[in-house]
Design an enzyme around this catalytic site. Structure first.
Site: not given
Length: 393
Positions: A88, A98, A140, A191, A206-207, A267, A269, A271
């Site tokens: 989040h 929320y 958060e 990330y 995207r992350q 793959g 993954g 990184t």
């Protein structure tokens, strides 16, 4: 803490609500996106909406949190909350959103369950929702504070300093601050989110895991060609171009201590594993490190040379690779899917897994079979994850 009365109502109604979640969550998203189309275009992953995985994620999270109120498991609750909260914050979610979710989620629940939603039942599930929401909001806000940003203010512009092809379908980007100053440091395994403007006016996010050492003045990410955001980056992001990215977040972190490490990836993954290995090398870490990687083939493996070079620099590092397709090249790699049966793993090992959900489930199962406790298995998944009580993949 929820009240005892609410706990009793949840016990009585959880099976019915759980059984209806597959109907509730799609209706919830349809209602919310009809009233707030900007959320679908500029916040939620609309590809996951189209193929139905995002509603399943929400359903799994609600059911898992409800069960944990009835059968408390602090470690599992912390795992769920931490994972969602980091995601989040990387999207810039704020407390006011929320209330939007609450409005449309409860409208969907009433629509599906009808007369079964008595005032008592509605009050109990309302209390549960805000219990979960407030726990997430608190976590958060804590993450925002630790990152030195105000809630939701996670976005910055960066410039592509270097673009490098690291596999036939994967590109690595070095990102620098627009003013030339060093970018903030990050924790190995974290990330960033990347937001791109698509041709239809949407801004999808995207992350991507950060690779390299944490003290570099730039951030490095690698992007596999797979979806509308990665296609945009492959086709339109070149040296000198500006991108919008978030502050680093993510809860996959190297454990302290000297217990043996196992880093397993598939793959792209690799990184986060490269980020973790870079830190281990730069700090001269002496602990045993087993690195396991699975890929389609040698020819399509991103960062193949970099991965091997980093493991070679570790005084107690080892590398074993599996290729789904290919032939034995005499380098010790195996042909086929990753299989832990012949891999010696000490029960005190701490395992960090990175890759798609199916891979994570298989490797987690293999580690449990080798008596590695669930509490010592951590992961980063690429794509939506389906949370469940008692398991992490």
């Amino acid at each position: 803490m929820i009240s005892e009365q609410t706990r009793e109502v949840l016990t009585a109604t959880l099976p019915a609500v759980e059984g209806a979640l597959d109907d509730i969550t799609p209706r919830f998203y349809d209602k919310m996106f009809t009233k707030h189309p900007e959320l679908l275009n500029d916040l939620f992953n609309r590809t996951n909406q189209q193929i139905g995985t995002q509603p399943k994620v929400l359903a799994g999270s609600i059911a898992a949190f409800a069960r944990l109120q009835l059968h408390p498991d602090p470690a599992q609750q912390r795992f769920i909350i931490d994972r969602i909260a980091h995601k989040h914050t990387s999207l810039g979610i704020t407390a006011d959103q929320y209330a939007i979710v609450h409005e449309h989620l409860f409208a969907a629940i009433v629509e599906v369950l009808g007369a079964a939603v008595t005032p008592e039942v509605a009050a109990a599930w309302d209390e549960l929702y805000w219990e979960m929401a407030n726990v997430l909001i608190t976590k958060e806000n804590e993450l925002y504070s630790q990152a030195g940003v105000a809630p939701g203010e996670v976005w910055r512009s960066v410039v592509v300093a270097e673009r490098r092809q690291v596999a036939p379908d994967a590109v690595s980007f070095s990102l620098a601050a627009t003013d030339g100053a060093p970018l903030p440091s990050f924790t190995p395994g974290q990330y960033i989110s990347v937001q791109v403007p698509l041709d239809d006016g949407a801004h999808q996010i995207r992350q991507y895991s950060l690779i390299g050492t944490t003290d570099e003045p730039v951030w490095r990410i690698s992007v596999k060609l797979d979806g509308e955001v990665s296609t945009w980056l492959h086709e339109r992001a070149f040296e000198g171009d500006t991108l919008t990215v978030s502050t680093p977040f993510g809860d996959l972190a190297l454990p302290e201590g000297d217990a043996p490490l196992l880093l397993a990836s598939a793959g792209i993954g690799c990184t986060p594993v490269i980020g973790l290995l870079s830190h281990l090398v730069s700090t001269g870490d002496q602990r045993p490190v087993q690195v396991l990687h699975a890929d389609r083939s040698r020819a399509r493996q991103p960062h193949r040379g970099e991965l091997a070079a980093l493991v070679e620099q570790l005084p107690n590092g080892s590398l074993h690779q599996w290729y789904e397709k290919g032939v034995d090249a005499g380098d010790g790699a195996s042909i086929g899917m990753m299989d832990l049966e012949e891999v010696p793993v000490a029960p005190e090992t701490v395992a960090l897994l990175c890759g798609p959900a199916g891979f994570l489930g298989a490797i987690r199962g293999g580690l449990l079979d080798k008596d590695v406790p669930e509490s010592r298995i951590h992961y980063e998944t690429f794509g939506p994850e389906l949370l469940r009580v008692g398991g992490r993949a």
